[in-house]
Motif scaffolding. Structure first.
Motif, PDB file in Angstrom:
ATOM      1  N   GLY A  63       0.841  -1.205  -0.007  1.00 27.06           N
ATOM      2  CA  GLY A  63      -0.037  -0.102  -0.110  1.00 27.06           C
ATOM      3  C   GLY A  63       1.091   1.057  -0.068  1.00 27.06           C
ATOM      4  O   GLY A  63       2.088   1.171  -0.073  1.00 27.06           O
ATOM      5  N   LEU A  64       0.318   2.499   0.303  1.00 28.65           N
ATOM      6  CA  LEU A  64       0.917   3.646   0.362  1.00 28.65           C
ATOM      7  C   LEU A  64       1.532   3.928   1.559  1.00 28.65           C
ATOM      8  O   LEU A  64       2.632   3.835   1.799  1.00 28.65           O
ATOM      9  CB  LEU A  64      -0.049   4.669  -0.460  1.00 28.65           C
ATOM     10  CG  LEU A  64       0.608   6.156  -0.272  1.00 28.65           C
ATOM     11  CD1 LEU A  64       1.777   6.565  -0.755  1.00 28.65           C
ATOM     12  CD2 LEU A  64      -0.609   6.956  -0.392  1.00 28.65           C
ATOM     13  N   ALA A  65       0.489   4.373   2.401  1.00 29.70           N
ATOM     14  CA  ALA A  65       0.951   4.801   3.815  1.00 29.70           C
ATOM     15  C   ALA A  65      -0.366   5.003   4.738  1.00 29.70           C
ATOM     16  O   ALA A  65      -1.508   4.817   4.424  1.00 29.70           O
ATOM     17  CB  ALA A  65       1.462   6.242   3.875  1.00 29.70           C
ATOM     18  N   PRO A  66      -0.027   4.821   6.161  1.00 28.63           N
ATOM     19  CA  PRO A  66      -1.336   4.564   6.983  1.00 28.63           C
ATOM     20  C   PRO A  66      -1.925   5.985   6.825  1.00 28.63           C
ATOM     21  O   PRO A  66      -1.524   6.997   6.775  1.00 28.63           O
ATOM     22  CB  PRO A  66      -0.613   4.592   8.368  1.00 28.63           C
ATOM     23  CG  PRO A  66       0.778   4.033   8.219  1.00 28.63           C
ATOM     24  CD  PRO A  66       1.165   4.626   6.823  1.00 28.63           C
ATOM     25  N   GLY A  67      -3.386   5.893   7.058  1.00 29.78           N
ATOM     26  CA  GLY A  67      -4.275   7.046   7.317  1.00 29.78           C
ATOM     27  C   GLY A  67      -4.033   7.695   8.809  1.00 29.78           C
ATOM     28  O   GLY A  67      -4.217   6.452   9.560  1.00 29.78           O
ATOM     29  N   ALA A  71      -5.016   3.347   9.628  1.00 23.49           N
ATOM     30  CA  ALA A  71      -3.942   2.215  10.343  1.00 23.49           C
ATOM     31  C   ALA A  71      -3.239   3.106  11.467  1.00 23.49           C
ATOM     32  O   ALA A  71      -2.556   2.571  12.495  1.00 23.49           O
ATOM     33  CB  ALA A  71      -2.982   2.034   9.043  1.00 23.49           C
ATOM     34  N   PRO A  77      -2.119  -2.224   9.116  1.00 22.05           N
ATOM     35  CA  PRO A  77      -2.210  -1.704   7.717  1.00 22.05           C
ATOM     36  C   PRO A  77      -3.658  -1.761   7.495  1.00 22.05           C
ATOM     37  O   PRO A  77      -4.356  -2.619   7.415  1.00 22.05           O
ATOM     38  CB  PRO A  77      -1.349  -2.263   6.839  1.00 22.05           C
ATOM     39  CG  PRO A  77      -0.184  -2.827   7.691  1.00 22.05           C
ATOM     40  CD  PRO A  77      -0.863  -3.270   9.109  1.00 22.05           C
ATOM     41  N   PHE A  78      -4.216  -0.652   6.749  1.00 23.34           N
ATOM     42  CA  PHE A  78      -5.699  -0.534   6.182  1.00 23.34           C
ATOM     43  C   PHE A  78      -6.791  -1.025   6.961  1.00 23.34           C
ATOM     44  O   PHE A  78      -7.754  -1.126   6.838  1.00 23.34           O
ATOM     45  CB  PHE A  78      -5.513  -1.542   4.920  1.00 23.34           C
ATOM     46  CG  PHE A  78      -4.962  -1.043   3.851  1.00 23.34           C
ATOM     47  CD1 PHE A  78      -5.426  -0.415   2.883  1.00 23.34           C
ATOM     48  CD2 PHE A  78      -3.548  -1.516   3.491  1.00 23.34           C
ATOM     49  CE1 PHE A  78      -4.786   0.272   1.365  1.00 23.34           C
ATOM     50  CE2 PHE A  78      -3.030  -1.003   2.505  1.00 23.34           C
ATOM     51  CZ  PHE A  78      -3.274  -0.243   1.290  1.00 23.34           C
ATOM     52  N   ASP A  81      -9.102   2.331   7.895  1.00 19.58           N
ATOM     53  CA  ASP A  81      -9.012   3.338   6.600  1.00 19.58           C
ATOM     54  C   ASP A  81     -10.347   2.988   5.624  1.00 19.58           C
ATOM     55  O   ASP A  81     -10.231   1.700   5.478  1.00 19.58           O
ATOM     56  CB  ASP A  81      -7.949   3.133   5.894  1.00 19.58           C
ATOM     57  CG  ASP A  81      -6.605   3.760   6.574  1.00 19.58           C
ATOM     58  OD1 ASP A  81      -6.624   5.029   6.844  1.00 19.58           O
ATOM     59  OD2 ASP A  81      -5.687   3.286   7.074  1.00 19.58           O
ATOM     60  N   ALA A  83      -9.967   2.478   2.650  1.00 21.94           N
ATOM     61  CA  ALA A  83      -9.549   1.608   1.735  1.00 21.94           C
ATOM     62  C   ALA A  83      -9.493   0.165   2.028  1.00 21.94           C
ATOM     63  O   ALA A  83      -9.589  -0.789   1.159  1.00 21.94           O
ATOM     64  CB  ALA A  83      -7.927   2.061   1.438  1.00 21.94           C
ATOM     65  N   ASN A 118       3.198  -1.158   3.759  1.00 30.71           N
ATOM     66  CA  ASN A 118       3.021  -0.088   3.143  1.00 30.71           C
ATOM     67  C   ASN A 118       4.464   0.535   2.403  1.00 30.71           C
ATOM     68  O   ASN A 118       5.512   0.350   3.284  1.00 30.71           O
ATOM     69  CB  ASN A 118       2.661   1.038   3.953  1.00 30.71           C
ATOM     70  CG  ASN A 118       0.972   1.026   4.392  1.00 30.71           C
ATOM     71  OD1 ASN A 118       0.293   1.061   3.120  1.00 30.71           O
ATOM     72  ND2 ASN A 118       0.698   0.704   5.223  1.00 30.71           N
TER      73      ASN A 118
HETATM   74  N1  URA Z   1      -3.945   2.563   4.781  1.00 37.44           N
HETATM   75  C1  URA Z   1      -2.870   1.908   4.829  1.00 37.44           C
HETATM   76  O1  URA Z   1      -2.386   1.229   5.612  1.00 37.44           O
HETATM   77  N2  URA Z   1      -2.213   2.008   3.680  1.00 37.44           N
HETATM   78  C2  URA Z   1      -2.794   2.748   2.419  1.00 37.44           C
HETATM   79  O2  URA Z   1      -2.139   2.874   1.368  1.00 37.44           O
HETATM   80  C3  URA Z   1      -4.207   3.383   2.898  1.00 37.44           C
HETATM   81  C4  URA Z   1      -4.468   3.019   3.882  1.00 37.44           C
END
Ligand code: URA
Length: 224
Positions: A63-67, A71, A77-78, A81, A83, A118
């Motif tokens: 994924g990209l990064a925690p919201g 997260a 992760p996710f 969120d 997502a 992520n």
């Molecule tokens: N939460 C995550 O952990 N990663 C994402 O890319 C989006 C939401």
């Protein structure tokens, strides 16, 4: 998983370099932002979010990064969120989990032959990591890949994750271009990509559930 076993797994991952320390200082902007979150949001996890899943993973979802309230709040992760409300059902549908996702850290969810990580482990302001942060965090992505002995397929969610994964595997983003459903062999793995399953992409119709499931179906076929 019993708590002691989970802790042993996490310590092993940190020792291997696959997980940043809680007070990681590689990215000054993200460190400062997390310090601010610790003040403002004391009930949140507010640290680098570790990868989650099966140590015998054959599929790694990047994924990209925690919201910030997802997260970054739950520490998974996710989880929390928007997502995740598409990602976790997709994993369940294709047999990569026990289908117990309830967006809580204690929901009993377990992944099967899959892991989620992520490209950037810490929550970035406005959900947008800068290039230097993606580059700094790549060491953890590389280490994560290296500690998965059965890994075969990487599924990148979005261009940032795709480009970091390509660089991680020694590829060139000018040659290995991101696209929904793109697929190629790199560094001994198959790299698949999807548009990110963010609420923005699903609300605008850029990504439909069917499009997302198709990518998971392809991953499943490759692994079978
Ligand atoms: N939460 C995550 O952990 N990663 C994402 O890319 C989006 C939401």
């Amino acid at each position: 998983m019993p708590m002691i076993s989970a802790m042993t797994d996490l310590s092993a991952a940190m020792y291997s370099g696959a997980e940043p320390p809680y007070y990681c200082q590689k990215c000054p902007r993200l460190f400062d932002f997390l310090e601010d979150c610790r003040d403002r949001l004391p009930g949140h996890f507010n640290g680098p979010v570790s990868s989650f899943g099966d140590p015998k993973a054959e599929l790694l979802v990047v994924g990209l990064a925690p919201g910030i309230h997802g997260a970054n709040k739950t520490g998974r992760p996710f989880t929390g969120d928007a997502a995740g409300d598409l990602l976790y059902p997709a994993l369940a549908k294709f047999g990569f989990s026990n289908d117990r996702f309830e967006a809580r850290i204690d929901d009993g969810l377990a992944l099967n032959r899959a892991m989620i990580t992520n490209a950037v482990r810490c929550v970035p302001p406005q959900n947008k990591p800068v290039g230097a942060e993606v580059n700094s965090c790549r060491d953890y992505l590389r280490a994560q890949i290296d500690v998965l002995p059965t890994l075969k397929v990487l599924l990148c969610l979005g261009k940032v994750s795709h480009d970091s994964t390509v660089r991680c595997l020694g590829g060139k983003v000018a040659q290995q271009k991101f696209g929904h459903g793109s697929e190629y062999e790199l560094g001994g793995f198959t790299v698949l990509s999807s548009y990110h399953c963010s609420r923005y992409n699903t609300n605008t119709g850029r990504l439909t559930e069917a499009m997302f499931f198709d990518v998971f179906a392809r991953a499943k076929t490759l692994l079978n």
